[in-house]
Enzyme design. Structure first.
Site, PDB file in Angstrom:
ATOM      1  N   HIS A 117       0.874  -1.176   0.000  1.00  0.00           N
ATOM      2  CA  HIS A 117       0.000   0.000   0.000  1.00  0.00           C
ATOM      3  C   HIS A 117       0.911   1.225   0.000  1.00  0.00           C
ATOM      4  O   HIS A 117       2.006   1.189   0.576  1.00  0.00           O
ATOM      5  CB  HIS A 117      -0.839  -0.039   1.285  1.00  0.00           C
ATOM      6  CG  HIS A 117      -1.911   0.994   1.387  1.00  0.00           C
ATOM      7  ND1 HIS A 117      -1.646   2.303   1.693  1.00  0.00           N
ATOM      8  CD2 HIS A 117      -3.247   0.905   1.229  1.00  0.00           C
ATOM      9  CE1 HIS A 117      -2.780   2.981   1.732  1.00  0.00           C
ATOM     10  NE2 HIS A 117      -3.771   2.162   1.445  1.00  0.00           N
ATOM     11  N   ASP A 194       3.675  -3.868   8.079  1.00  0.00           N
ATOM     12  CA  ASP A 194       2.368  -3.217   7.965  1.00  0.00           C
ATOM     13  C   ASP A 194       1.308  -4.292   8.219  1.00  0.00           C
ATOM     14  O   ASP A 194       1.107  -5.182   7.393  1.00  0.00           O
ATOM     15  CB  ASP A 194       2.245  -2.630   6.550  1.00  0.00           C
ATOM     16  CG  ASP A 194       0.861  -2.044   6.285  1.00  0.00           C
ATOM     17  OD1 ASP A 194      -0.044  -2.240   7.116  1.00  0.00           O
ATOM     18  OD2 ASP A 194       0.697  -1.400   5.233  1.00  0.00           O
ATOM     19  N   GLN A 197      -3.922  -5.015   7.250  1.00  0.00           N
ATOM     20  CA  GLN A 197      -4.902  -5.987   6.761  1.00  0.00           C
ATOM     21  C   GLN A 197      -4.842  -7.319   7.507  1.00  0.00           C
ATOM     22  O   GLN A 197      -5.665  -8.192   7.263  1.00  0.00           O
ATOM     23  CB  GLN A 197      -4.699  -6.241   5.255  1.00  0.00           C
ATOM     24  CG  GLN A 197      -5.014  -5.064   4.365  1.00  0.00           C
ATOM     25  CD  GLN A 197      -6.485  -4.631   4.414  1.00  0.00           C
ATOM     26  OE1 GLN A 197      -7.357  -5.366   4.891  1.00  0.00           O
ATOM     27  NE2 GLN A 197      -6.760  -3.429   3.948  1.00  0.00           N
ATOM     28  N   LYS A 220      -9.976  -0.561  10.862  1.00  0.00           N
ATOM     29  CA  LYS A 220     -10.095  -1.768  10.040  1.00  0.00           C
ATOM     30  C   LYS A 220     -10.401  -2.995  10.893  1.00  0.00           C
ATOM     31  O   LYS A 220     -10.642  -4.078  10.371  1.00  0.00           O
ATOM     32  CB  LYS A 220      -8.810  -2.000   9.235  1.00  0.00           C
ATOM     33  CG  LYS A 220      -8.590  -0.955   8.129  1.00  0.00           C
ATOM     34  CD  LYS A 220      -7.441  -1.339   7.240  1.00  0.00           C
ATOM     35  CE  LYS A 220      -6.931  -0.202   6.387  1.00  0.00           C
ATOM     36  NZ  LYS A 220      -7.792   0.101   5.249  1.00  0.00           N
ATOM     37  N   CYS A 360      -4.595   2.217  -3.836  1.00  0.00           N
ATOM     38  CA  CYS A 360      -3.382   2.776  -3.224  1.00  0.00           C
ATOM     39  C   CYS A 360      -2.206   1.810  -3.353  1.00  0.00           C
ATOM     40  O   CYS A 360      -1.410   1.657  -2.410  1.00  0.00           O
ATOM     41  CB  CYS A 360      -3.591   3.125  -1.747  1.00  0.00           C
ATOM     42  SG  CYS A 360      -4.863   4.348  -1.500  1.00  0.00           S
TER      43      CYS A 360
HETATM   44  C1  LIG Z   1      -2.116  -2.775   3.710  1.00  0.00           C
HETATM   45  C2  LIG Z   1      -2.523  -1.381   4.099  1.00  0.00           C
HETATM   46  N1  LIG Z   1      -1.610  -0.572   4.652  1.00  0.00           N
HETATM   47  C3  LIG Z   1      -1.911   0.676   5.035  1.00  0.00           C
HETATM   48  C4  LIG Z   1      -3.182   1.173   4.873  1.00  0.00           C
HETATM   49  C5  LIG Z   1      -3.473   2.563   5.325  1.00  0.00           C
HETATM   50  O1  LIG Z   1      -4.358   2.532   6.388  1.00  0.00           O
HETATM   51  P1  LIG Z   1      -4.894   3.893   7.007  1.00  0.00           P
HETATM   52  O2  LIG Z   1      -5.575   4.603   5.884  1.00  0.00           O
HETATM   53  O3  LIG Z   1      -5.830   3.456   8.079  1.00  0.00           O
HETATM   54  O4  LIG Z   1      -3.719   4.636   7.497  1.00  0.00           O
HETATM   55  C6  LIG Z   1      -4.162   0.382   4.292  1.00  0.00           C
HETATM   56  C7  LIG Z   1      -5.512   0.907   4.058  1.00  0.00           C
HETATM   57  O5  LIG Z   1      -6.277   0.447   3.249  1.00  0.00           O
HETATM   58  C8  LIG Z   1      -3.829  -0.935   3.900  1.00  0.00           C
HETATM   59  O6  LIG Z   1      -4.724  -1.743   3.345  1.00  0.00           O
END
Ligand SMILES: Cc1ncc(COP(=O)(O)O)c(C=O)c1O
Length: 405
Positions: A117, A194, A197, A220, A360
């Protein structure tokens, strides 16, 4: 097998009748979470960590109890290793600005997978731009799987940071983070995971996983928006400078002297999101009550149902793994001749909410040779009827767009 029995826990399903299949973007919130956050503002609203009067003390206790709840959730050694942020994005930026900019220099390397992402990619590009370090990309195969040997080769004595998501938000693939962490430690670098998910779907034990940093978002995983978590190893966090300066992160300020607060408060400048933290704590209680085993059993069954039906839809191409087990509740796809935005608009007309676009993850889509895709993402509260309505609607789209083959 589906999540009908749990739908009553989520007030939104009483009001909003569309079928919500965009759970990777944000989860719905159970009543206990809404009540916990409301209860904070109703009964104990005062600025935490500031006042000595009972209301502020109570607010502080609720906030710090939430931190302890998060510590237990990921089995961290100490609450000093749990920093509250706004979300995964802020958590990773904190690491990039505070650790990355201060520990990397020209010719150091940052290894990052192309499936990330943007939140786990752009902060590293920023660090590389400002320090002269180099970004080295890790490529998976077309199914989204990484070869451990390629990880071993990419991570060298020059690697200072290796960053990877545990589960891809586009492919649903589970990445070999254990291998990446082990390898980067062999060369003395740090691993950034990260978990945006993965935290909503699987137990995380940082003592076993052994990352240096790990980030996730409350929203999430059934919690409120605006509260996120950064886990960091204490020795690293202690040596890092604050990310932001201001109130609440400092013990003494004189004209020419500043003494920062101890962990974790050094990294929590300004008034904190105590209501959000209390909501997140209730979300963890809710997860523990339902249990990941139950959630996974339902999610696996629903993913299989969707995957098997989608596999048989002509002109539909699933991105990533060739079996339901490889998708962990996330199935992105393209449909020949129909733009994903049209796919999602037609689904929306049928009362089905999904996400379409680049998710993204621009480099990943570029690698896969697609501009955008439609994504189905499931949660344990989804139902078989929703899956069937989704696959029926998707199967009808080309015909509704005027294609007759
Ligand atoms: C794998 C991953 N990392 C980071 C993010 C960013 O999350 P946030 O918008 O809550 O900061 C997302 C959001 O969809 C994501 O799916």
């Amino acid at each position: 097998m589906d999540g009908k029995a749990f739908r009553a826990d989520f007030p939104i399903f009483e009001i909003e009748k569309s079928m919500y299949l965009d759970n990777a973007a944000t989860s719905q919130k159970p009543k206990c979470v809404l009540e916990a956050e409301y209860g904070f503002y109703e009964k104990m609203n005062a600025n935490p960590l500031r006042g000595f009067y009972p209301l502020s003390v109570e607010a502080t206790k609720a906030y710090e109890d939430a931190r302890e709840k998060v510590r237990g959730f990921i089995n961290a050694a100490s609450v000093k290793e749990i920093i509250f942020t706004r979300n995964t994005t802020e958590s990773i930026n904190l690491i990039a600005y505070s650790y990355g900019l201060n520990n990397l220099c020209r010719n150091d390397e940052i290894v990052v997978s192309i499936t990330e992402h943007h939140s786990n990619l752009l902060p590293w590009r920023m660090v590389a731009d400002r320090t002269g370090a180099k970004i080295k990309y890790l490529y998976p195969n077309k199914e989204g799987e990484f070869d451990p040997a390629a990880i071993d080769e990419a991570i060298t004595e020059r690697t200072k940071i290796a960053a990877m998501g545990q589960v891809s938000n586009v492919l649903g693939s589970l990445n070999p983070i254990d291998h990446l962490i082990k390898r980067v430690h062999e060369v003395g670098g740090v691993a950034v995971i990260d978990a945006a998910q993965s935290a909503p779907h699987m137990a995380i034990d940082v003592k076993k996983m052994n990352p240096d940093f790990l980030a996730f978002s409350g929203h999430k995983m059934f919690g409120p928006m605006g509260i996120g978590v950064l886990y960091g190893r204490k020795e690293l966090l202690e040596a890092m400078p604050p990310f932001m300066e201001g109130g609440e992160m400092v013990d003494i300020v004189r004209f020419d002297y500043t003494k920062y607060s101890e962990l974790p408060h050094k990294f929590e400048a300004g008034t904190v999101n105590a209501g959000g933290a209390v909501g997140l704590s209730a979300a963890i209680d809710y997860i523990n009550k339902v249990g990941f085993d139950t959630m996974n059993e339902i999610e696996e069954s629903l993913t299989k149902r969707a995957f098997e039906a989608m596999k048989n839809i002509p002109h539909l191409h699933i991105l990533g793994g060739d079996s339901a087990e490889k998708h962990h509740g996330i199935i992105s796809f393209t449909l020949d001749d129909v733009h994903p935005h049209d796919v999602s608009a037609i689904l929306e007309a049928d009362g089905i909410d999904v996400r379409a676009g680049h998710h993204c993850a621009g480099p990943l889509l570029e690698f896969l040779g697609v501009n955008s895709a439609t994504r189905l993402s499931l949660m344990f509260y989804n139902t078989e009827e929703e899956i069937d309505a989704f696959t029926k609607s998707v199967a009808s789209i080309r015909e509704r767009m005027g294609f007759n083959d």
